[in-house]
Design an enzyme around this catalytic site. Structure first.
Site, PDB file in Angstrom:
ATOM      1  N   GLY A  12      47.747 -80.566  41.564  1.00  0.00           N
ATOM      2  CA  GLY A  12      47.046 -81.828  41.771  1.00  0.00           C
ATOM      3  C   GLY A  12      46.010 -81.562  42.864  1.00  0.00           C
ATOM      4  N   ASN A  14      42.769 -81.308  42.207  1.00  0.00           N
ATOM      5  CA  ASN A  14      41.879 -82.207  41.418  1.00  0.00           C
ATOM      6  C   ASN A  14      42.075 -83.448  41.719  1.00  0.00           C
ATOM      7  OD1 ASN A  14      39.453 -80.769  39.637  1.00  0.00           O
ATOM      8  ND2 ASN A  14      41.660 -79.667  39.168  1.00  0.00           N
ATOM      9  N   ASN A 101      39.319 -85.899  30.607  1.00  0.00           N
ATOM     10  CA  ASN A 101      40.004 -84.751  30.928  1.00  0.00           C
ATOM     11  C   ASN A 101      39.062 -83.575  31.633  1.00  0.00           C
ATOM     12  OD1 ASN A 101      42.258 -82.958  30.947  1.00  0.00           O
ATOM     13  ND2 ASN A 101      41.653 -82.339  29.239  1.00  0.00           N
ATOM     14  N   HIS A 103      38.770 -79.336  31.662  1.00  0.00           N
ATOM     15  CA  HIS A 103      39.383 -78.125  30.994  1.00  0.00           C
ATOM     16  C   HIS A 103      38.766 -77.110  31.427  1.00  0.00           C
ATOM     17  CE1 HIS A 103      41.889 -76.148  27.994  1.00  0.00           C
ATOM     18  NE2 HIS A 103      40.613 -75.247  27.883  1.00  0.00           N
TER      19      HIS A 103
END
Ligand code: GRF
Length: 189
Positions: A12, A14, A101, A103
């Site tokens: 977590g 981010n 999202n 990646h």
């Protein structure tokens, strides 16, 4: 006020970075952090910021429980930050182009099921690539497949370790993810 929900399954970093970034913003706020893992460090991290959290399993995600919470909390935008379950069609349809999202590679390279964390960096190393980076993209029903919104690259010198590659990519994530979220939300109505 635009209300963000963040979904995360692990550490977590981010999620916390995004929470902090919007703390003083009066138009955009993180209103909910959701996880499929009750042990995830992300829950610990965000507990310092008085943000509601919710823990759910795959079934809750599939059967509409999670969607009901999102609607009840009037969430406008969903940010995935290291979230390992696939988002079902039911939620994607309700939040069309409102789920993103991040990646840790330059998609379409090294995406898809099972490609996360160090598995991605390992592949970059094996292939001998001279650059890697991050991709921020809309979420559709396949892993790491939705339209690309933003990419940032970092060069890779010779003889790097997985740890060093991971650090370079993580630095890019910290720098860009909150800003890109802010740009998208400022541009949307
Ligand atoms: C990040 O590398 C992100 O790109 C990927 O999962 C990782 C999450 O890291 N989708 P953290 O949990 O935010 O520290």
């Amino acid at each position: 006020m635009k209300k963000i929900a963040i979904f995360a399954s692990g550490s977590g970093s981010n999620a916390e970075n995004i929470v902090k970034y919007f703390q003083q913003n009066d138009k955009i706020k993180v209103h909910l952090v959701g996880s499929n893992n009750s042990e995830a460090k992300v829950l610990d991290r965000v507990s310092r910021y008085s943000i509601p959290t919710t823990i759910f399993n795959k079934e809750n995600l599939m059967n509409g429980d999670v969607l009901a919470i999102l609607e009840q909390k009037q969430i406008d935008f969903i940010v995935l930050a290291g979230f390992l379950l696939k988002i079902p069609k039911m939620i994607i349809n309700k939040y069309l182009n409102k789920i993103i999202n991040i990646h840790p590679s330059l998609l379409p390279l090294y995406g898809g099921k099972g490609m996360y964390g160090n598995y991605v960096h390992q592949k970059v190393l094996e292939e001998g690539d001279n650059e890697t980076g991050i991709t921020i993209h809309f979420v559709n029903e396949k892993y790491d497949d939705g339209a690309i919104i933003f990419q940032a690259k970092c060069p890779l010198e010779d003889n790097l370790t997985i740890k060093k590659i991971a650090k370079k990519v993580h630095d890019l994530e910290m720098k860009f993810y909150p800003k890109i979220i802010e740009n998208i939300l400022n541009e949307s109505n």
